[in-house]
Design a protein around this motif. Structure first.
Motif, PDB file in Angstrom:
ATOM      1  N   LEU A  25       1.503  -8.835   8.815  1.00  0.00           N
ATOM      2  CA  LEU A  25       2.591  -8.345   7.966  1.00  0.00           C
ATOM      3  C   LEU A  25       3.541  -7.455   8.760  1.00  0.00           C
ATOM      4  N   ARG A  60       5.739  -9.687  10.843  1.00  0.00           N
ATOM      5  CA  ARG A  60       6.817 -10.282  10.043  1.00  0.00           C
ATOM      6  C   ARG A  60       7.870  -9.232   9.690  1.00  0.00           C
ATOM      7  N   TYR A 100      -0.131  -7.588  -1.250  1.00  0.00           N
ATOM      8  CA  TYR A 100      -1.120  -7.087  -0.289  1.00  0.00           C
ATOM      9  C   TYR A 100      -1.596  -5.692  -0.689  1.00  0.00           C
ATOM     10  N   THR A 154      -1.433 -14.652  -0.151  1.00  0.00           N
ATOM     11  CA  THR A 154      -1.346 -15.756   0.818  1.00  0.00           C
ATOM     12  C   THR A 154      -0.259 -16.746   0.429  1.00  0.00           C
ATOM     13  N   GLN A 184      10.486  -8.643  -0.597  1.00  0.00           N
ATOM     14  CA  GLN A 184       9.301  -9.029   0.182  1.00  0.00           C
ATOM     15  C   GLN A 184       8.060  -8.820  -0.685  1.00  0.00           C
ATOM     16  N   PHE A 237       3.104 -15.073   1.146  1.00  0.00           N
ATOM     17  CA  PHE A 237       3.281 -14.951   2.592  1.00  0.00           C
ATOM     18  C   PHE A 237       3.630 -16.297   3.200  1.00  0.00           C
ATOM     19  N   GLU A 274       5.262 -10.297  -0.812  1.00  0.00           N
ATOM     20  CA  GLU A 274       3.940 -10.382  -0.200  1.00  0.00           C
ATOM     21  C   GLU A 274       3.392  -8.998   0.142  1.00  0.00           C
ATOM     22  N   HIS A 275       4.281  -8.047   0.445  1.00  0.00           N
ATOM     23  CA  HIS A 275       3.829  -6.681   0.711  1.00  0.00           C
ATOM     24  C   HIS A 275       3.248  -6.037  -0.553  1.00  0.00           C
TER      25      HIS A 275
END
Length: 466
Positions: free
Chosen positions: A351, A354, A189, A236, A183, A239, A185-186
């Motif tokens: 987040l 998700r 972020y 973004t 993951q 994600f 995107e974590h």
């Protein structure tokens, strides 16, 4: 109760002495002296003449007066008439940073006089960093104190809350990324919040530490903006599940070039370098905020739609504050400090939503896997039982075949031979002969039974072992 008569400004000497015979210019606060004195770094003096509006028969000095300053860019000191009431700790490099530090004083009556009073403010600024003096407020103490507390809340407290929220959310999602590297995107972020925290810390800093001077601190702050925007775009895109390898390479290459440009830019060209280093990432930020809603419209996923709404809202706020910073909008209040807290919490909530859905999907998969394993275990047990039963049947059939062969080859042969002896005998056989033949048949039958019940026993190799 206070009327400001005039606001004047002039350049000052490096030694900090108040100018006597100087050419004063009328200015309007807030003042940025870059337009008046391009590329000027050094000292400027501001002279603010004011008087109290008293009713008839009231002594001016009997009316309490308070003073509040919103900002001094970059450091300075304040005099009321000829008395100093405040001074920054460092008026030479590394300069103190009062550019986002509201100040408040209740002016002692002993420093005031009847008629016109003068407020002298010395400002030490650096070209390229909007040097000058912010709004000045004079008036009744209670009113000015409330104004000062509002400024303190907007300029300091909100950023502290912002930093705390980003640190907590960034740490949480960094730990999630460590446990589930897939993951990504974590991770982006968490990196985005790190650069935002470093940028926001500059807003609260009162010294340029750990940098040696204000110029290097300004460059480092711009670098944080560049890296924040790049990490924001990566977040973004990851994600939203967008695969943009060429755009990503171009973005990181451009970011590296901007950082090198900022690092190598001389102090004389600092204003232009900072403008380029801020405006280009800002343009990329705006473009990304506008393209993601189109992507969300195509995917129609709930998380994408919510994030697209947040980005459009944040786009409008950042655009307003940028126009305010560039003096295109003259009057107004910056809202980024307030809205960024809500935006951060909103992104964190998305987040989290998700992540919760992923965990639920994993739980459902685990339950289905457990149920499948249970069914497979039952089927396997049934299969093994069937195979065991078939093996027993096969063993019995095999034993029967072996017994049949043994009876046929051993006992059957003896019977046939004995029948032939009886048939071919000229005289009836004696009892002893018949008994001998029956014993022989008995021995053959016993040998067949013993060999069948001892199939797994090792056969003796010699008569002595028998």
């Amino acid at each position: 109760p206070v009327q400001i008569l005039s606001v004047l400004s002039t350049q000052g000497d490096a030694d900090g002495r108040r100018p006597v015979d100087a050419k004063w210019q009328t200015v309007t606060l807030p003042d940025n002296w870059t337009a008046r004195w391009p590329n000027y770094s050094g000292t400027a003096w501001y002279r603010i003449d004011w008087q109290s509006q008293c009713s008839e028969g009231q002594n001016q000095r009997s009316s309490p007066v308070a003073l509040a300053l919103e900002s001094i860019v970059m450091a300075g000191e304040v005099y009321v008439n000829d008395s100093q009431i405040w001074r920054d700790k460092h008026l030479t490099e590394p300069l103190s940073r009062s550019w986002n530090m509201p100040r408040y004083w209740r002016l002692p009556e002993t420093l005031l006089k009847d008629g016109v009073n003068t407020l002298w403010i010395r400002v030490v600024g650096v070209a390229g960093q909007t040097p000058g003096l912010g709004p000045v407020y004079l008036g009744e103490p209670h009113t000015i104190l409330q104004l000062y507390e509002d400024l303190q809340w907007q300029n300091r407290t909100l950023f502290i809350v912002n930093i705390v929220v980003n640190v907590v959310m960034g740490a949480v999602f960094f730990c999630i990324w460590l446990m589930r590297r897939a993951q990504s995107e974590h991770g982006w972020y968490a990196l985005m919040t790190l650069f935002w925290v470093l940028f926001a810390s500059n807003v609260l800093a009162t010294t340029p530490w750990p940098f040696p001077d204000s110029v290097i601190a300004a460059k480092a702050n711009a670098v944080m903006v560049i890296l924040y925007v790049a990490s924001f775009c990566m977040f973004t895109w990851r994600f939203g599940g967008q695969s943009l390898p060429r755009i990503e390479r171009v973005m990181w290459l451009g970011s590296a070039l901007l950082i090198v440009m900022l690092v190598l830019a001389p102090a004389a060209n600092l204003a232009g370098a900072l403008a380029i280093g801020i405006l280009i990432p800002a343009a990329l930020f705006f473009i990304n905020c506008l393209q993601f809603p189109f992507h969300a419209w195509r995917t129609r996923q709930t998380e994408h739609v919510i994030l697209a709404g947040l980005l459009l809202f944040f786009f409008a706020i950042v655009l307003h504050d940028l126009l305010l910073l560039l003096r295109i909008i003259e009057n107004g209040r910056a809202y980024s400090a307030v809205t960024s807290i809500g935006t951060t919490l909103g992104m964190s909530g998305i987040l989290g939503l998700r992540h919760t859905r992923n965990m639920r999907r994993i739980d459902r998969f685990n339950h289905e896997l457990e149920a499948g394993i249970g069914r497979a275990r039952i089927d396997l047990s049934a299969t093994l039982e069937r195979e065991h039963a078939l093996a027993l049947i096969n063993n019995r059939l095999q034993e029967r075949l072996e017994i049949s062969h043994d009876l046929h080859d051993g006992l059957g042969g003896s019977l046939v031979r004995m029948m032939a002896m009886v048939e071919q005998a000229d005289t009836p056989l004696q009892n002893q002969q018949v008994l001998s033949m029956l014993k022989l048949i008995r021995d053959d039958l016993r040998q067949t039974i013993d060999s069948g019940s001892s199939a797994g026993v090792k056969v003796p190799a010699t008569p002595a072992e028998w």
